[in-house]
Design a protein around this motif. Structure first.
Motif, PDB file in Angstrom:
ATOM      1  N   ILE A  55      12.338 -57.641  25.213  1.00 19.59           N
ATOM      2  CA  ILE A  55      11.638 -58.650  24.414  1.00 19.59           C
ATOM      3  C   ILE A  55      10.531 -59.290  25.241  1.00 19.59           C
ATOM      4  CG2 ILE A  55      11.894 -60.920  23.324  1.00 19.59           C
ATOM      5  CD1 ILE A  55      14.733 -59.968  22.458  1.00 19.59           C
ATOM      6  N   ASP A  56      10.817 -59.553  26.509  1.00 17.95           N
ATOM      7  CA  ASP A  56       9.852 -60.218  27.382  1.00 17.95           C
ATOM      8  C   ASP A  56       8.730 -59.300  27.837  1.00 17.95           C
ATOM      9  OD1 ASP A  56      11.371 -62.492  27.139  1.00 17.95           O
ATOM     10  OD2 ASP A  56      12.397 -62.238  29.056  1.00 17.95           O
ATOM     11  N   ASP A  57       8.898 -57.974  27.660  1.00 19.00           N
ATOM     12  CA  ASP A  57       7.864 -57.026  28.058  1.00 19.00           C
ATOM     13  C   ASP A  57       6.616 -57.292  27.226  1.00 19.00           C
ATOM     14  OD1 ASP A  57       6.364 -54.948  28.957  1.00 19.00           O
ATOM     15  OD2 ASP A  57       7.615 -53.365  28.095  1.00 19.00           O
ATOM     16  N   GLU A  58       5.519 -57.538  27.905  1.00 18.50           N
ATOM     17  CA  GLU A  58       4.314 -57.944  27.197  1.00 18.50           C
ATOM     18  C   GLU A  58       3.339 -56.801  26.947  1.00 18.50           C
ATOM     19  OE1 GLU A  58       2.550 -61.508  28.684  1.00 18.50           O
ATOM     20  OE2 GLU A  58       4.495 -62.443  29.002  1.00 18.50           O
ATOM     21  N   ASP A  59       3.788 -55.560  27.058  1.00 16.92           N
ATOM     22  CA  ASP A  59       2.917 -54.419  26.785  1.00 16.92           C
ATOM     23  C   ASP A  59       2.929 -54.148  25.286  1.00 16.92           C
ATOM     24  OD1 ASP A  59       1.443 -52.137  26.680  1.00 16.92           O
ATOM     25  OD2 ASP A  59       2.544 -51.092  28.273  1.00 16.92           O
ATOM     26  N   GLU A  60       2.064 -54.861  24.576  1.00 11.03           N
ATOM     27  CA  GLU A  60       2.049 -54.799  23.114  1.00 11.03           C
ATOM     28  C   GLU A  60       1.694 -53.406  22.602  1.00 11.03           C
ATOM     29  OE1 GLU A  60      -0.146 -57.014  19.418  1.00 11.03           O
ATOM     30  OE2 GLU A  60       0.263 -58.179  21.230  1.00 11.03           O
ATOM     31  N   ALA A  61       0.781 -52.726  23.268  1.00  9.63           N
ATOM     32  CA  ALA A  61       0.387 -51.379  22.833  1.00  9.63           C
ATOM     33  C   ALA A  61       1.574 -50.426  22.902  1.00  9.63           C
ATOM     34  CB  ALA A  61      -0.763 -50.868  23.686  1.00  9.63           C
ATOM     35  N   GLU A  62       2.341 -50.518  23.971  1.00  9.08           N
ATOM     36  CA  GLU A  62       3.516 -49.656  24.102  1.00  9.08           C
ATOM     37  C   GLU A  62       4.553 -49.984  23.037  1.00  9.08           C
ATOM     38  OE1 GLU A  62       7.034 -48.416  27.264  1.00  9.08           O
ATOM     39  OE2 GLU A  62       5.605 -49.972  27.817  1.00  9.08           O
ATOM     40  N   GLN A  68       6.029 -47.209  15.995  1.00  5.23           N
ATOM     41  CA  GLN A  68       5.532 -46.144  15.116  1.00  5.23           C
ATOM     42  C   GLN A  68       6.363 -44.868  15.284  1.00  5.23           C
ATOM     43  OE1 GLN A  68       3.518 -45.879  12.641  1.00  5.23           O
ATOM     44  NE2 GLN A  68       2.987 -48.041  12.738  1.00  5.23           N
ATOM     45  N   PHE A  69       6.683 -44.533  16.527  1.00  8.21           N
ATOM     46  CA  PHE A  69       7.501 -43.345  16.785  1.00  8.21           C
ATOM     47  C   PHE A  69       8.865 -43.479  16.123  1.00  8.21           C
ATOM     48  CE2 PHE A  69      10.722 -41.147  19.305  1.00  8.21           C
ATOM     49  CZ  PHE A  69      10.263 -39.843  19.206  1.00  8.21           C
ATOM     50  N   SER A  73      10.298 -41.121  13.181  1.00  6.28           N
ATOM     51  CA  SER A  73      11.537 -40.370  13.427  1.00  6.28           C
ATOM     52  C   SER A  73      12.581 -40.654  12.360  1.00  6.28           C
ATOM     53  CB  SER A  73      12.100 -40.721  14.802  1.00  6.28           C
ATOM     54  OG  SER A  73      11.238 -40.315  15.813  1.00  6.28           O
ATOM     55  N   LEU A  74      12.725 -41.920  12.000  1.00  5.01           N
ATOM     56  CA  LEU A  74      13.717 -42.281  10.981  1.00  5.01           C
ATOM     57  C   LEU A  74      13.341 -41.715   9.616  1.00  5.01           C
ATOM     58  CD1 LEU A  74      14.476 -45.962  12.005  1.00  5.01           C
ATOM     59  CD2 LEU A  74      16.022 -44.010  12.207  1.00  5.01           C
ATOM     60  N   ASP A  75      12.065 -41.701   9.308  1.00  7.52           N
ATOM     61  CA  ASP A  75      11.629 -41.178   8.014  1.00  7.52           C
ATOM     62  C   ASP A  75      11.692 -39.655   7.952  1.00  7.52           C
ATOM     63  OD1 ASP A  75      11.246 -43.412   6.468  1.00  7.52           O
ATOM     64  OD2 ASP A  75       9.115 -43.612   6.935  1.00  7.52           O
ATOM     65  N   SER A  76      11.465 -38.966   9.061  1.00  7.62           N
ATOM     66  CA  SER A  76      11.433 -37.502   9.027  1.00  7.62           C
ATOM     67  C   SER A  76      12.824 -36.879   9.105  1.00  7.62           C
ATOM     68  CB  SER A  76      10.562 -36.971  10.163  1.00  7.62           C
ATOM     69  OG  SER A  76      11.149 -37.242  11.405  1.00  7.62           O
ATOM     70  N   ASP A  77      13.780 -37.563   9.667  1.00  6.22           N
ATOM     71  CA  ASP A  77      15.120 -37.009   9.855  1.00  6.22           C
ATOM     72  C   ASP A  77      16.064 -37.537   8.782  1.00  6.22           C
ATOM     73  OD1 ASP A  77      17.182 -35.574  10.996  1.00  6.22           O
ATOM     74  OD2 ASP A  77      17.660 -37.122  12.457  1.00  6.22           O
ATOM     75  N   ARG A  78      15.739 -37.233   7.521  1.00  5.32           N
ATOM     76  CA  ARG A  78      16.548 -37.725   6.402  1.00  5.32           C
ATOM     77  C   ARG A  78      16.887 -36.572   5.480  1.00  5.32           C
ATOM     78  NH1 ARG A  78      17.218 -42.506   4.802  1.00  5.32           N
ATOM     79  NH2 ARG A  78      16.702 -42.200   2.630  1.00  5.32           N
ATOM     80  N   LEU A  79      18.046 -36.629   4.874  1.00  7.39           N
ATOM     81  CA  LEU A  79      18.427 -35.626   3.881  1.00  7.39           C
ATOM     82  C   LEU A  79      17.668 -35.849   2.578  1.00  7.39           C
ATOM     83  CD1 LEU A  79      22.282 -35.566   4.501  1.00  7.39           C
ATOM     84  CD2 LEU A  79      20.571 -33.925   5.299  1.00  7.39           C
ATOM     85  N   SER A  80      17.335 -37.096   2.308  1.00  5.95           N
ATOM     86  CA  SER A  80      16.616 -37.463   1.090  1.00  5.95           C
ATOM     87  C   SER A  80      15.117 -37.390   1.337  1.00  5.95           C
ATOM     88  CB  SER A  80      17.013 -38.887   0.691  1.00  5.95           C
ATOM     89  OG  SER A  80      16.154 -39.385  -0.300  1.00  5.95           O
TER      90      SER A  80
END
Length: 94
Positions: A55-62, A68-69, A73-80
């Protein structure tokens, strides 16, 4: 170290029953239970510290890239075919 405790009758009965069922002395069982509680507390503290460091990590881009990753990943690995994170609902429900 020797430790003397005044236990409630209910707790004493519980320890006696548990020790008997496990084939242990009350002292050994009490020590095991205490040790397990301390180890669990240490693991929980370590997990909380790790989460807080993220939470304290301030690397917003990362953080954005990782988010996004994760979403992809959650959207692509679905049965539906139904997406968990549909683009048209971004900013509304997620």
């Amino acid at each position: 170290m020797t430790l003397t405790l005044d236990l409630s009758p209910e707790l004493e009965q519980y320890l006696l029953q548990e020790a008997s069922q496990r084939g242990l002395s009350v002292e050994v069982l009490a020590l095991k239970l205490l040790t397990n509680a301390i180890v669990l507390n240490q693991k929980q503290t370590a997990a909380v510290d790790l989460l807080q460091s993220w939470i304290d990590d301030e690397d917003e881009a990362e953080q954005q890239e990782t988010g996004q990753f994760l979403i992809q990943s959650l959207d692509s690995d679905r049965l539906s075919e139904r997406k968990l994170f549909p683009a048209e609902l971004k900013g509304i429900t997620w």
